[in-house]
Design a protein around this motif. Structure first.
Motif, PDB file in Angstrom:
ATOM      1  N   ALA A  61       0.861  -1.175   0.000  1.00  0.00           N
ATOM      2  CA  ALA A  61       0.000   0.000   0.000  1.00  0.00           C
ATOM      3  C   ALA A  61       0.903   1.233   0.000  1.00  0.00           C
ATOM      4  O   ALA A  61       2.002   1.200   0.551  1.00  0.00           O
ATOM      5  N   GLY A  62       0.457   2.278  -0.624  1.00  0.00           N
ATOM      6  CA  GLY A  62       1.325   3.425  -0.833  1.00  0.00           C
ATOM      7  C   GLY A  62       1.069   4.580   0.116  1.00  0.00           C
ATOM      8  O   GLY A  62       0.204   4.497   0.985  1.00  0.00           O
ATOM      9  N   ALA A  70      11.623   2.260   0.164  1.00  0.00           N
ATOM     10  CA  ALA A  70      10.843   2.503   1.375  1.00  0.00           C
ATOM     11  C   ALA A  70       9.365   2.659   1.049  1.00  0.00           C
ATOM     12  O   ALA A  70       8.980   2.884  -0.092  1.00  0.00           O
ATOM     13  N   VAL A  71       8.539   2.541   2.097  1.00  0.00           N
ATOM     14  CA  VAL A  71       7.087   2.685   1.955  1.00  0.00           C
ATOM     15  C   VAL A  71       6.549   3.551   3.091  1.00  0.00           C
ATOM     16  O   VAL A  71       7.135   3.626   4.165  1.00  0.00           O
ATOM     17  N   PHE A  82       9.531   3.776   5.664  1.00  0.00           N
ATOM     18  CA  PHE A  82      10.041   2.546   6.273  1.00  0.00           C
ATOM     19  C   PHE A  82      10.878   1.788   5.248  1.00  0.00           C
ATOM     20  O   PHE A  82      10.396   1.493   4.149  1.00  0.00           O
ATOM     21  N   PRO A  83      12.133   1.443   5.579  1.00  0.00           N
ATOM     22  CA  PRO A  83      13.050   0.831   4.593  1.00  0.00           C
ATOM     23  C   PRO A  83      12.741  -0.649   4.358  1.00  0.00           C
ATOM     24  O   PRO A  83      13.515  -1.543   4.715  1.00  0.00           O
ATOM     25  N   LEU A  99      10.556  -3.929  -5.141  1.00  0.00           N
ATOM     26  CA  LEU A  99       9.421  -3.223  -4.534  1.00  0.00           C
ATOM     27  C   LEU A  99       8.575  -2.552  -5.598  1.00  0.00           C
ATOM     28  O   LEU A  99       9.099  -1.980  -6.559  1.00  0.00           O
ATOM     29  N   ALA A 100       7.254  -2.585  -5.412  1.00  0.00           N
ATOM     30  CA  ALA A 100       6.315  -1.810  -6.226  1.00  0.00           C
ATOM     31  C   ALA A 100       5.059  -1.578  -5.393  1.00  0.00           C
ATOM     32  O   ALA A 100       4.849  -2.238  -4.365  1.00  0.00           O
ATOM     33  N   GLY A 101       4.222  -0.648  -5.839  1.00  0.00           N
ATOM     34  CA  GLY A 101       2.936  -0.450  -5.190  1.00  0.00           C
ATOM     35  C   GLY A 101       2.041  -1.657  -5.420  1.00  0.00           C
ATOM     36  O   GLY A 101       2.148  -2.343  -6.444  1.00  0.00           O
TER      37      GLY A 101
END
Length: 198
Positions: A61-62, A70-71, A82-83, A99-101
């Motif tokens: 979730a973005g 990070a997100v 957050f890494p 990583l992706a949304g």
């Protein structure tokens, strides 16, 4: 066995699965986020036998910050930038992490199943998200949030733009926030009187 660990970071639930190259699922688990999301993530990953797992893919979730790995999920206030890629690499013995949304991952999955060469995938769950595939390629944008319609500030007055350190986004203007505002208005107004026909 050659496989990957697929991790889904949602607003209220974390899920993961070990997936083979033929897309078959070897093992899967899902847990509520809980009071300490970092501990929840560690416990979730710890459930899996990672023998044969070559890497990790995480859809979150973005908003996401691809340049930082990070997100900042809106519904997880403890996670701001957050890494997640570094944490997941550490939890999985140094395996590479992509990583992706979450909506971007969904859009790419729909494309791979042959639904369209170009599409906007929309997720409506705890939050609202979007992901783009253009001419067969994922379109992420500079930060990884291209197409993420749930993270567009819409008509928010300047004094009401920030929530917990982030710009005010979907929860105020999307279906969940709109429903909450409508419920509050009805409670304040009380029961409506019906007009008698003349």
């Amino acid at each position: 066995m050659t496989a990957v660990l697929a991790v889904d970071i949602g607003g209220t639930t974390f899920a993961a699965a070990v997936v083979r190259a033929d897309r078959s699922i070897v093992d899967r688990a899902e847990v509520p986020v809980g009071a300490d999301p970092t501990a929840t993530l560690a416990a979730l990953v710890g459930r899996f036998d990672l023998t044969g797992v070559r890497g990790v893919g995480v859809g979150s979730a973005g908003p996401v910050h691809l340049d930082l790995g990070a997100v900042s999920p809106v519904n997880i206030p403890a996670w701001r930038r957050f890494p997640i890629t570094a944490v997941l690499a550490d939890l999985t013995g140094g395996r590479p992490v992509a990583l992706a949304g979450d909506a971007q991952c969904m859009a790419l999955g729909e494309h791979w199943h042959g639904h369209a060469p170009s599409l906007l995938g929309v997720v409506v769950s705890t939050g609202v998200g979007g992901g783009l595939v253009l001419d067969g390629e994922p379109y992420l944008g500079r930060t990884g949030n291209a197409g993420h319609i749930g993270h567009i500030a819409v008509g928010a007055p300047p004094g009401r733009v920030r929530v917990r350190g982030e710009r005010r986004q979907r929860p105020r203007h999307g279906p969940v926030g709109a429903r909450a505002r409508l419920d509050r208005r009805h409670r304040r107004a009380g029961p409506r009187r019906r007009r008698r026909p003349r």
